[in-house]
Motif scaffolding. Structure first.
Motif, short mmCIF file in Angstrom:
data_model
loop_
_atom_site.label_atom_id
_atom_site.label_comp_id
_atom_site.label_asym_id
_atom_site.label_seq_id
_atom_site.Cartn_x
_atom_site.Cartn_y
_atom_site.Cartn_z
N ALA A 33 88.74 15.16 -14.87
CA ALA A 33 88.94 13.73 -14.58
C ALA A 33 88.22 13.34 -13.29
O ALA A 33 87.54 12.30 -13.23
CB ALA A 33 90.43 13.43 -14.46
N LYS A 34 88.33 14.15 -12.27
CA LYS A 34 87.66 13.86 -10.98
C LYS A 34 86.15 13.88 -11.15
O LYS A 34 85.43 13.02 -10.64
CB LYS A 34 88.07 14.88 -9.92
N ASP B 283 92.61 18.00 -14.84
CA ASP B 283 92.59 17.21 -13.61
C ASP B 283 91.23 17.30 -12.91
O ASP B 283 90.74 16.33 -12.36
CB ASP B 283 93.72 17.62 -12.67
N LEU C 214 84.88 10.87 -12.86
CA LEU C 214 84.89 9.75 -11.92
C LEU C 214 83.63 9.77 -11.05
O LEU C 214 82.99 8.73 -10.83
CB LEU C 214 86.15 9.83 -11.05
#
Lengths: 117, 176
Positions: free
Chosen positions: A65-66, A62, A69
């Motif tokens: 993923a951030k 997680d 981004l």
């Protein structure tokens, strides 16, 4: 120290080095346009290296993923920001440095100045 | 409706990445939010431009772009570390771009800004002309050739076959 920790350390140092170079470049270059070169490229790579280091250190999906981004958005926005600043400077009639040899926008620049008068 | 799909998918991916949660409920929730946002702000959604996607050519574009990005950093870094040299020769060069719609021009302009020594200053449409600021000017032709190389790679990766063929004809090259 594990290999992972060394890799993280190297990435952080490299990231900070590029960010520092970007800051120095901003101070050192002759005109707005040359400065935007410094603000766009090393700042982007520096940030990506730092993000890589954090991703390696945290490892959680997680978090990665951030961070991914953040990297993607930086790649989209950094050149747009530089483009907008450069364009604004050009339209405001900012002088180019004395090291400028060719200015194919010069004709348009005159046209724009006349229109705004 | 079909034109909205990439936009909705992208927003959904952003949503999932931000929450960091790959559960079914979160995916459905993100999809609904993406649909709502796209419906409420339709100008951001539809793309009038027809694009395609070739994984191999896209990888080639990405590889070239990444290599150039690293080269760009080395160049700017060296420039910062060695002030007062005579290598800086700035210039603003007009580069005509033939085969590109809105999305392609955006991609190209961004890629130019992130690759060595070039920065997109101004964009004109009809015909599309990019005004590129160059830090180490060799010649106008060399700059145009660099941009052309990037354009070809981007076109091969994302443009439709028809667009690529039209672009090749524009440049007097034989379509492949």
């Amino acid at each position: 120290m594990s290999i992972l920790e060394i890799a993280v350390g190297v990435l952080v140092l490299a990231g900070v080095a590029f960010a520092t170079l970007a800051a120095l470049g901003l101070q050192q270059f002759d005109d707005v346009f040359a400065r935007m070169h410094a603000a766009t490229k090393p700042a982007t790579l520096g940030l990506v290296l730092l993000l890589l280091a954090v991703a390696l250190r945290l490892g959680a999906a997680d978090a990665v993923a951030k961070l991914a981004l953040v990297a993607v958005l930086q790649f989209i926005t950094a050149p747009v920001g530089a483009h907008m600043v450069g364009r604004a400077a050009f339209r405001a009639g900012t002088e180019l440095s004395s090291r400028t040899e060719i200015d194919e926008l010069a004709v348009e620049r005159l046209g724009l100045t006349r229109r705004s008068e | 409706m079909i034109r909205w799909i990439p936009h909705v998918l992208w927003l959904t991916v952003v949503w999932i990445a931000l929450w960091g949660d790959l559960s079914a409920a979160n995916i459905v929730g993100g999809f609904l939010v993406a649909m709502t946002v796209t419906a409420l702000f339709p100008t951001a959604g539809p793309r009038r431009e027809r694009l395609s996607f070739r994984p191999l050519a896209a990888a080639k574009f990405l590889g070239y772009f990444t290599a150039k990005l690293i080269e760009a950093n080395a160049v700017v870094a060296w420039e910062v570390l060695t002030p007062n040299n005579d290598r800086v020769r700035e210039g603003v060069v007009a580069v005509e771009v033939t085969g590109a719609g809105d999305a392609m021009v955006t991609l190209l302009a961004n890629a130019i800004s992130l690759t060595p020594g070039t920065l997109t200053l101004e964009v004109r449409r009809d015909p599309t002309v990019l005004f590129v600021h160059v830090l180490h000017l060799r010649s106008i032709e060399a700059t145009r050739a660099d941009v052309r190389r990037l354009e070809m790679l981007a076109l091969n990766a994302f443009a439709t076959r028809a667009a690529i063929a039209a672009d090749a004809v524009e440049h007097g090259e034989t379509p492949t």
